[in-house]
Design an enzyme around this catalytic site. Structure first.
Site, PDB file in Angstrom:
ATOM      1  N   ASP A   1      -2.477  67.005 -83.089  1.00  0.00           N
ATOM      2  CA  ASP A   1      -3.494  67.076 -84.141  1.00  0.00           C
ATOM      3  C   ASP A   1      -4.852  67.444 -83.534  1.00  0.00           C
ATOM      4  OD1 ASP A   1      -1.551  66.044 -85.824  1.00  0.00           O
ATOM      5  OD2 ASP A   1      -2.261  63.979 -85.575  1.00  0.00           O
TER       6      ASP A   1
HETATM    7  N1  URA Z   1       1.643  61.940 -83.559  1.00  0.00           N
HETATM    8  C1  URA Z   1       0.510  62.109 -84.267  1.00  0.00           C
HETATM    9  O1  URA Z   1       0.265  61.390 -85.221  1.00  0.00           O
HETATM   10  N2  URA Z   1      -0.348  63.081 -83.904  1.00  0.00           N
HETATM   11  C2  URA Z   1      -0.130  63.884 -82.844  1.00  0.00           C
HETATM   12  O2  URA Z   1      -0.965  64.755 -82.551  1.00  0.00           O
HETATM   13  C3  URA Z   1       1.052  63.698 -82.106  1.00  0.00           C
HETATM   14  C4  URA Z   1       1.921  62.718 -82.483  1.00  0.00           C
END
Ligand code: URA
Length: 263
Positions: free
Chosen positions: A110
């Site tokens: 993310d």
């Molecule tokens: N889980 C999440 O919530 N975000 C990420 O970027 C990776 C795994």
């Protein structure tokens, strides 16, 4: 071959040594021991290969030998997107690594998530790592709201009901109050954040600390380094083992296979 003609291709042991399997002598022994195949047939000493076209395995695990393949391990900072281009013009992970040859990120983190991300032009490895059926684990450190009680920890471990189904069993520890170490076999969209939210402990900060066997606590945010040959091989080996329960869950949730060398 006609007398005097140049032999075609490169010696297999040289190609294996370049891929990081050991000295040429060690690689000759791998061939002599019958542990190497070329295009599905057991290789013989003295064999030559075309690194751009031939498929080589050692102990049943593919060894990438194409000369133009690159593998970068990036410590993604927060505030960077994992896609190659962002319609909103935000910085992307490909801005942080060399521009040539062009690479793509293996899976995504993310915008706000930090930590390890692999970028490569090896579509086969990308496919293997992205697909949950291949069983490459990923480890995260999540700083969450409040200390997590035993009941919530158990739910995180056993599986949490999310809108896209129940999560698979995960390894979850709490090294310090409000800090979770979570090891997942799956890679659903925003999975860690949604799992923690579902048990009442929203994530404040999320860092990916390991992909398969690849970890590097000394890599500072924003920095990258090439993966070593042994690390690439370990990722291929880990992704050659089906995940526990793969095929039984039948989630079909994995991303589609990228084109070889595509992005
Ligand atoms: N889980 C999440 O919530 N975000 C990420 O970027 C990776 C795994």
């Amino acid at each position: 071959m006609t007398a005097g003609a140049e032999p075609q291709g490169e010696r297999l042991q040289k190609v294996l040594a370049r891929a990081g399997l050991g000295s040429r002598r060690v690689c000759e022994e791998l061939v002599a021991d019958g542990r190497v195949t070329v295009n599905g047939a057991v290789a013989v000493l003295g064999q030559r290969v075309d690194p751009r076209a031939d498929a080589v395995t050692v102990d049943g695990v593919p060894v990438p030998i194409a000369p133009d393949l690159v593998y970068y391990l990036l410590n993604k900072p927060a505030g960077v997107v994992s896609t190659a281009a962002d319609p909103e013009g935000r910085p992307t992970v490909v801005d942080l690594v060399p521009g040539e040859p062009r690479v793509f990120s293996v899976g995504r983190l993310d915008y706000d998530t930090e930590g390890l991300l692999i970028l490569t032009n090896d579509g086969e490895l990308a496919h293997r790592l992205a697909h949950p059926s291949h069983g490459v684990t990923k480890e995260y450190l999540a700083e969450v709201d409040g200390a997590v009680g035993a009941g919530a920890l158990r739910r995180l471990r056993d599986g949490v009901e999310l809108t896209d189904g129940r999560t698979a069993p995960a390894t979850v520890g709490q090294p310090a109050p409000g800090v979770l170490r979570i090891v997942l076999h799956e890679g659903r969209n925003r999975q860690v954040r949604r799992m923690c939210e579902a048990v009442g402990h929203p994530v404040r900060r999320l860092v990916r600390t390991r992909i398969g066997t690849v970890a590097d606590p000394s890599l500072r945010p924003g920095a990258w380094r090439p993966l070593e040959g042994g690390e690439v091989r370990a990722l291929y080996a880990a992704s050659s083992t089906p995940a526990p329960g793969a095929g039984r869950r039948g989630s079909g949730r994995g991303p589609s296979r990228p084109a070889r060398g595509g992005r």
